[in-house]
Design an enzyme around this catalytic site. Structure first.
Site, PDB file in Angstrom:
ATOM      1  N   GLY A 303       0.800  -1.219   0.000  1.00 55.76           N
ATOM      2  CA  GLY A 303       0.000   0.000   0.000  1.00 55.76           C
ATOM      3  C   GLY A 303       0.831   1.265   0.000  1.00 55.76           C
ATOM      4  O   GLY A 303       1.920   1.331  -0.584  1.00 55.76           O
ATOM      5  N   SER A 304       0.329   2.282   0.699  1.00 56.44           N
ATOM      6  CA  SER A 304       0.923   3.625   0.619  1.00 56.44           C
ATOM      7  C   SER A 304       2.284   3.740   1.280  1.00 56.44           C
ATOM      8  O   SER A 304       2.945   4.780   1.137  1.00 56.44           O
ATOM      9  CB  SER A 304      -0.029   4.650   1.232  1.00 56.44           C
TER      10      SER A 304
END
Length: 580
Positions: A303-304
């Site tokens: 993810g981020s």
């Protein structure tokens, strides 16, 4: 004269006639001959006895030599005696606390050809060992073989009770059993051994692979005290870390969780755990779900947290600076996909704002500016696309697209499309914080000088300085605020990735992670946590800010003093807390 009187007269005449020519002095000669004959007979008898005893002792000595030089009997169900008693070195944490050690025990065996009544023997054994497989034991006792294991590694009480049964053809053989005082505390790091004391996983397997298994096979470790193996793990911090993620998995109703604490300057793993896990004293109870070390042997879309590496790549390329801005007003449409922001600001964002608001659009535009080939090369340089090298045997190879296209580069920029291990993500994150040196992780003690000699320069020092400032900004003004610990400056980046279910991204299942460093002005440690498919979070926040970040907060608040990190209060760190 009677008949009897005549006979007596004849005998008397015959006697005097036989001795009439002898001299009076010769009367003792017959007695001397008798004594000689008796002496010779006695000597002969003694010689015979001596020869007999000598022959017997020679036969006994010869048999002893034969037995001593003969090879031990080898059957499929038993190894050599010296192998059964082979020692393993103790495993210690960095402070000398025991993580694994050997204890003496015994195992029960049978000689079926000596068993008188198999039915009675099984019935008696079941009174002491109620959970034995009666059918299996009965078949072993009826096999008429010369050796069969019945039960390995008995307790002293069980041995005593079986001895009291007095079953013929039953015996005990000394062995060594591996004991883990901490139970599941460091299960995935320490690993475990099988019933023959051979390493199966973790550092136990690593030790065997360094030559211990070969030494044991030829009997060179028999009952010998081996030098202990010291790990980089701090048992105190390890206990805190595992307790935090186990509590987080339960509290946030997740299917799994994990975390690692790593020294950014040496690459030493101070603590690492993954739950569900298992007790190495009884590994079979963990089943397959607990055996998987998700930190190093599980790959996930992070993810981020990957935006940290995309931003570092853009800054390190020289094509982007912290003063630059990117238009994040409109979604990006490419290849039938629409890239948009989760919490869009619908305006032009500076690079620090792109990092703070975790803008997919802004991050994708930075990656596009750098280019596809440079993007792939940078992630490879950071060790995120290749198999990680460390002592732990359980390490999984990351996955990436076979062919990188523009859509791949864009989605990978914000953490979708590439799966890597959480530990690799932490290692690459350490390079962003320590001045740009990529250091392979180690579970053994290592000095900073040794780490520097083995490190690889992957980014500029100025890039590392910029990333520290972005981590600090996000830790105080962005999604990392839930990880703040008073007195210990914590900076980091959250990551909330949609999980893939049946080939499609799910809108209600997330894989959340938080990559943090502290103290952020001069980072000493990287802390990464993840939580898989949580159903809740603090204040109802199901994203990483509501569960992964608070786990980092709890780990740092409890372990930072143990790691020797001093708290600082006030703007310049000179103020003190005063209690009134």
């Amino acid at each position: 004269m009677s008949f009897l009187s005549r006979i007596m007269v004849v005998k008397s005449k015959a006697h005097f006639s036989a001795g009439g020519n002898n001299h009076p002095g010769d009367l003792g000669m017959p007695f001397e001959g008798t004594r000689k004959r008796s002496s010779n007979q006695a000597k002969s008898r003694v010689a015979i006895v001596i020869a007999s005893f000598t022959a017997v002792y020679c036969i006994i000595g010869g048999r002893l030599v034969q037995y001593g030089m003969a090879q031990p009997e080898t059957v499929s169900s038993i190894g050599r005696a010296d192998n059964l008693m082979a020692s393993r070195p103790d495993i210690l944490d960095r402070n000398g606390e025991i993580l694994a050690t050997d204890i003496r025990t015994v195992s029960l065996y049978a000689e079926p050809h000596k068993i008188v009544d198999a039915d009675e023997a099984v019935e008696q054994l079941s009174t002491v060992l109620p959970n034995i497989n009666v059918t299996e034991i009965y078949n072993k006792l009826k096999s008429q073989s010369r050796f069969q294991w019945l039960r390995r590694q008995l307790t002293p009480k069980q041995q005593s009770e079986i001895l009291a049964l007095g079953i013929p053809g039953i015996g005990f053989r000394p062995e060594k059993r591996r004991f883990y005082p901490g139970g599941a505390t460091a299960a995935h790091v320490v690993g475990y051994v099988n019933v023959d004391n051979r390493g199966i996983a973790g550092m136990e397997r690593y030790i065997d692979n360094q030559g211990l298994a070969d030494l044991a096979a030829i009997g060179m470790t028999s009952d010998a005290k081996l030098e202990p193996v010291k790990l980089s793990i701090d048992l105190r911090v390890q206990n805190i870390l595992r307790d935090t993620i186990a509590h987080g998995m339960t509290e946030f109703q997740a299917i799994a969780a994990g975390a690692v604490v790593m020294n950014v300057h040496t690459g030493e793993i101070v603590a690492m755990a993954s739950v569900p896990d298992f007790d190495p004293n009884n590994p079979s109870a963990g089943a397959e779900d607990g055996w998987l070390n998700r930190m190093s042997n599980g790959t996930f879309e992070m993810g981020s947290t990957f935006k940290s590496f995309t931003t570092a790549m853009a800054l390190d390329s020289g094509k982007v600076t912290l003063r630059d801005s990117f238009d994040a007003r409109f979604p990006i449409r490419i290849g039938g996909f629409t890239i948009k922001d989760f919490h869009g600001k619908n305006r032009v964002l500076t690079v620090p704002e792109i990092f703070q608001y975790s803008s997919n659009i802004g991050t994708a535009k930075m990656a596009d500016l750098v280019g596809i080939d440079a993007h792939k090369e940078f992630l490879t340089r950071m060790g995120l696309l290749t198999k990680m090298q460390t002592e732990l045997p359980e390490v999984k190879m990351p996955s990436q697209p076979r062919e990188w296209k523009k859509i791949n580069s864009i989605t990978i920029s914000f953490g979708h499309g590439v799966s890597t291990t959480p530990l690799q993500t932490a290692v690459a994150g350490a390079a962003l914080m320590n001045g740009g040196k990529l250091i392979e992780p180690t579970f053994l003690p290592r000095t900073e000088a040794e780490a520097d000699a083995a490190s690889t320069k992957v980014i500029k020092k100025t890039t590392s300085d910029d990333m520290r400032s972005l981590f600090k900004w996000n830790g105080t003004h962005g999604s990392g605020r839930n990880a703040l610990v008073p007195g210990f400056d914590v900076g980091g980046k959250t990551g909330t990735a949609d999980k893939v279910v049946n080939g499609r991204y799910s809108s209600d299942l997330n894989f959340n992670a938080f990559l943090a460093a502290f103290p952020i002005d001069n980072p000493q440690y990287i802390v990464l946590t993840f939580i898989d498919a949580p159903k809740s979070g603090e204040r109802g926040i199901r994203t990483a800010a509501g569960n992964a970040a608070p786990m980092v907060r709890d780990i740092i608040s409890r372990s930072a003093p143990l790691l020797g990190v001093e708290p600082k209060f006030g703007d310049v760190g000179s103020a003190l807390l005063v209690s009134y």
